[in-house]
Write an enzyme that holds these catalytic residues in place. Structure first.
Site, PDB file in Angstrom:
ATOM      1  N   TYR A 164       0.837  -1.206   0.000  1.00 33.36           N
ATOM      2  CA  TYR A 164       0.000   0.000   0.000  1.00 33.36           C
ATOM      3  C   TYR A 164       0.878   1.265   0.000  1.00 33.36           C
ATOM      4  O   TYR A 164       0.638   2.211  -0.769  1.00 33.36           O
ATOM      5  CB  TYR A 164      -0.882  -0.065   1.245  1.00 33.36           C
ATOM      6  N   LYS A 168       1.032   4.104  -2.846  1.00 33.69           N
ATOM      7  CA  LYS A 168       0.579   5.453  -2.515  1.00 33.69           C
ATOM      8  C   LYS A 168       1.671   6.494  -2.766  1.00 33.69           C
ATOM      9  O   LYS A 168       1.378   7.613  -3.173  1.00 33.69           O
ATOM     10  CB  LYS A 168       0.120   5.506  -1.045  1.00 33.69           C
TER      11      LYS A 168
HETATM   12  P1  NAI Z   1     -13.395   2.731   1.008  1.00 34.07           P
HETATM   13  O1  NAI Z   1     -13.063   1.270   1.039  1.00 34.07           O
HETATM   14  O2  NAI Z   1     -14.645   3.169   1.671  1.00 34.07           O
HETATM   15  O3  NAI Z   1     -13.381   3.304  -0.462  1.00 34.07           O
HETATM   16  C1  NAI Z   1     -12.684   2.747  -1.526  1.00 34.07           C
HETATM   17  C2  NAI Z   1     -13.673   2.492  -2.649  1.00 34.07           C
HETATM   18  O4  NAI Z   1     -12.962   2.072  -3.813  1.00 34.07           O
HETATM   19  C3  NAI Z   1     -14.671   1.394  -2.310  1.00 34.07           C
HETATM   20  O5  NAI Z   1     -15.987   1.895  -2.403  1.00 34.07           O
HETATM   21  C4  NAI Z   1     -14.380   0.308  -3.334  1.00 34.07           C
HETATM   22  O6  NAI Z   1     -15.542  -0.409  -3.762  1.00 34.07           O
HETATM   23  C5  NAI Z   1     -13.759   1.104  -4.462  1.00 34.07           C
HETATM   24  N1  NAI Z   1     -12.899   0.282  -5.318  1.00 34.07           N
HETATM   25  C6  NAI Z   1     -11.993  -0.665  -4.932  1.00 34.07           C
HETATM   26  N2  NAI Z   1     -11.400  -1.216  -5.992  1.00 34.07           N
HETATM   27  C7  NAI Z   1     -11.920  -0.602  -7.093  1.00 34.07           C
HETATM   28  C8  NAI Z   1     -11.684  -0.738  -8.492  1.00 34.07           C
HETATM   29  N3  NAI Z   1     -10.796  -1.617  -8.972  1.00 34.07           N
HETATM   30  N4  NAI Z   1     -12.381   0.069  -9.347  1.00 34.07           N
HETATM   31  C9  NAI Z   1     -13.284   0.956  -8.872  1.00 34.07           C
HETATM   32  N5  NAI Z   1     -13.557   1.101  -7.551  1.00 34.07           N
HETATM   33  C10 NAI Z   1     -12.878   0.338  -6.677  1.00 34.07           C
HETATM   34  O7  NAI Z   1     -12.140   3.454   1.706  1.00 34.07           O
HETATM   35  P2  NAI Z   1     -11.791   5.015   1.898  1.00 34.07           P
HETATM   36  O8  NAI Z   1     -11.182   5.131   3.237  1.00 34.07           O
HETATM   37  O9  NAI Z   1     -12.932   5.880   1.537  1.00 34.07           O
HETATM   38  O10 NAI Z   1     -10.581   5.206   0.859  1.00 34.07           O
HETATM   39  C11 NAI Z   1     -10.596   6.090  -0.241  1.00 34.07           C
HETATM   40  C12 NAI Z   1      -9.170   6.370  -0.661  1.00 34.07           C
HETATM   41  O11 NAI Z   1      -8.480   7.088   0.360  1.00 34.07           O
HETATM   42  C13 NAI Z   1      -8.333   5.108  -0.915  1.00 34.07           C
HETATM   43  O12 NAI Z   1      -7.480   5.312  -2.009  1.00 34.07           O
HETATM   44  C14 NAI Z   1      -7.531   4.973   0.359  1.00 34.07           C
HETATM   45  O13 NAI Z   1      -6.346   4.247   0.162  1.00 34.07           O
HETATM   46  C15 NAI Z   1      -7.272   6.423   0.689  1.00 34.07           C
HETATM   47  N6  NAI Z   1      -6.919   6.655   2.071  1.00 34.07           N
HETATM   48  C16 NAI Z   1      -7.862   6.570   3.063  1.00 34.07           C
HETATM   49  C17 NAI Z   1      -7.499   6.834   4.373  1.00 34.07           C
HETATM   50  C18 NAI Z   1      -8.492   6.890   5.457  1.00 34.07           C
HETATM   51  O14 NAI Z   1      -8.144   7.353   6.573  1.00 34.07           O
HETATM   52  N7  NAI Z   1      -9.740   6.457   5.264  1.00 34.07           N
HETATM   53  C19 NAI Z   1      -6.100   7.114   4.749  1.00 34.07           C
HETATM   54  C20 NAI Z   1      -5.216   7.231   3.619  1.00 34.07           C
HETATM   55  C21 NAI Z   1      -5.619   6.982   2.340  1.00 34.07           C
END
Ligand code: NAI
Length: 287
Positions: A164, A168
């Site tokens: 990851y 990132k």
């Molecule tokens: P989340 O799991 O709620 O959102 C990620 C979304 O991406 C999900 O709805 C999933 O269905 C979708 N997804 C996964 N693979 C996919 C694909 N191949 N094609 C299309 N959609 C796909 O998690 P969150 O926390 O909202 O994460 C959003 C972004 O923020 C991610 O990139 C995560 O790595 C990043 N992030 C989040 C942090 C946090 O504190 N929540 C911290 C640092 C980074």
């Protein structure tokens, strides 16, 4: 009216968590939004739940414009279809928020290749695929906005997240060079490391912290970085819980050798070469 009115922005992984908040905020500011989500589980397995549809419904009920897309960002064809959806439905693509993500944590010595590969495919290749599909349109219209989701796990490191973290920070390398290449076409590329309570982090933060870490604190920053008002490019921000800060790489003033040093000479200057005390002052001056 903000610089988002009538702009068409694709947000990947917008079926829940942060992406949903980004899509809703962009739509509330007058942008037309492609809500992309594969609808899978947190580790990227499965697909097909109606997450994207629900977000589109929410946006439409609030008077905004949005369309769903269910393709995977991990494949170039899926990414091309996301951009096609924007063109067909709204006639343009002005911005991409590369937010889709999955988690496959594990210590490096135990990490199976498929868990390394799957995470790189969704985050790093996913970012590349969608931005690459939108890029010719950005150049042709001399306008484009790119925002990628990076992470403190990449910027600073985190135990159990080599896959990851590598993906990132790879995205930061991507926007650094996109900022250079996009400059003369009014294309900006920036990164946001969010900190928020979502299904990705609901087992990381304690209950008190979860309350403070609503995705709503991150969404205005991502929306603003998609707007016409933005001239910053190649910048990295950390946002969460009401705090927004900019983060930079820094260097010390350099130890200079007029002739190639021997290993012994270099070793004798090692404390100066590794010294970061002057950098701390430089970063504080920026703040
Ligand atoms: P989340 O799991 O709620 O959102 C990620 C979304 O991406 C999900 O709805 C999933 O269905 C979708 N997804 C996964 N693979 C996919 C694909 N191949 N094609 C299309 N959609 C796909 O998690 P969150 O926390 O909202 O994460 C959003 C972004 O923020 C991610 O990139 C995560 O790595 C990043 N992030 C989040 C942090 C946090 O504190 N929540 C911290 C640092 C980074």
């Amino acid at each position: 009216m903000t610089g988002l009115h009538d702009r068409v922005i694709a947000v990947t992984g917008a079926g829940g968590g942060l992406g949903r908040a980004y899509a809703r905020t962009l739509a509330a500011e007058g942008a037309a939004v492609v809500v992309n989500d594969l609808g899978g589980a947190r580790d990227g397995t499965g697909q097909g739940s109606a997450m994207a549809d629900e977000v589109v419904e929410e946006i439409r009920r609030a008077g905004g414009r949005a369309v769903a897309n269910y393709d995977s960002v991990a494949e170039p064809e899926g990414a091309a279809a996301i951009v096609e959806t924007a063109l067909e439905e709204f006639g343009a693509i002005h911005g991409v928020v590369s937010n889709a993500g999955i988690l496959r944590d594990g210590t490096f010595h135990k990490m199976a290749f498929e868990n390394w590969d799957a995470v790189l495919k969704v985050h790093l290749y996913g970012g590349y695929n969608v931005i690459r599909a939108a890029w010719p349109h950005f150049r042709a219209q001399s306008f484009g906005r790119v925002v990628v989701a990076t992470s403190t796990s990449g910027l600073f490191g985190n135990f159990g997240q080599t896959n990851y973290g590598a993906a990132k920070l790879g995205l930061v390398g991507l926007i650094n060079s996109l900022a250079e290449e996009g400059a003369k076409y009014n294309i900006t590329a920036n990164a946001v490391a969010p900190i928020a309570t979502t299904r990705m982090t609901n087992d990381v933060f304690d209950a008190e912290l979860q309350q403070r870490l609503s995705p709503e604190y991150v969404a205005p920053l991502v929306a603003y970085l998609c707007s016409e008002d933005i001239t910053d490019s190649g910048a990295v921000f950390i946002a969460g819980g009401g705090k927004i800060r900019r983060v930079v790489l820094a260097q010390n003033p350099a130890v200079v050798f007029d002739t190639p040093p021997t290993v012994e000479t270099l070793a004798s200057r090692w404390e100066d070469i590794r010294d970061l005390s002057t950098i701390e002052r430089a970063v504080l001056e920026l703040g």
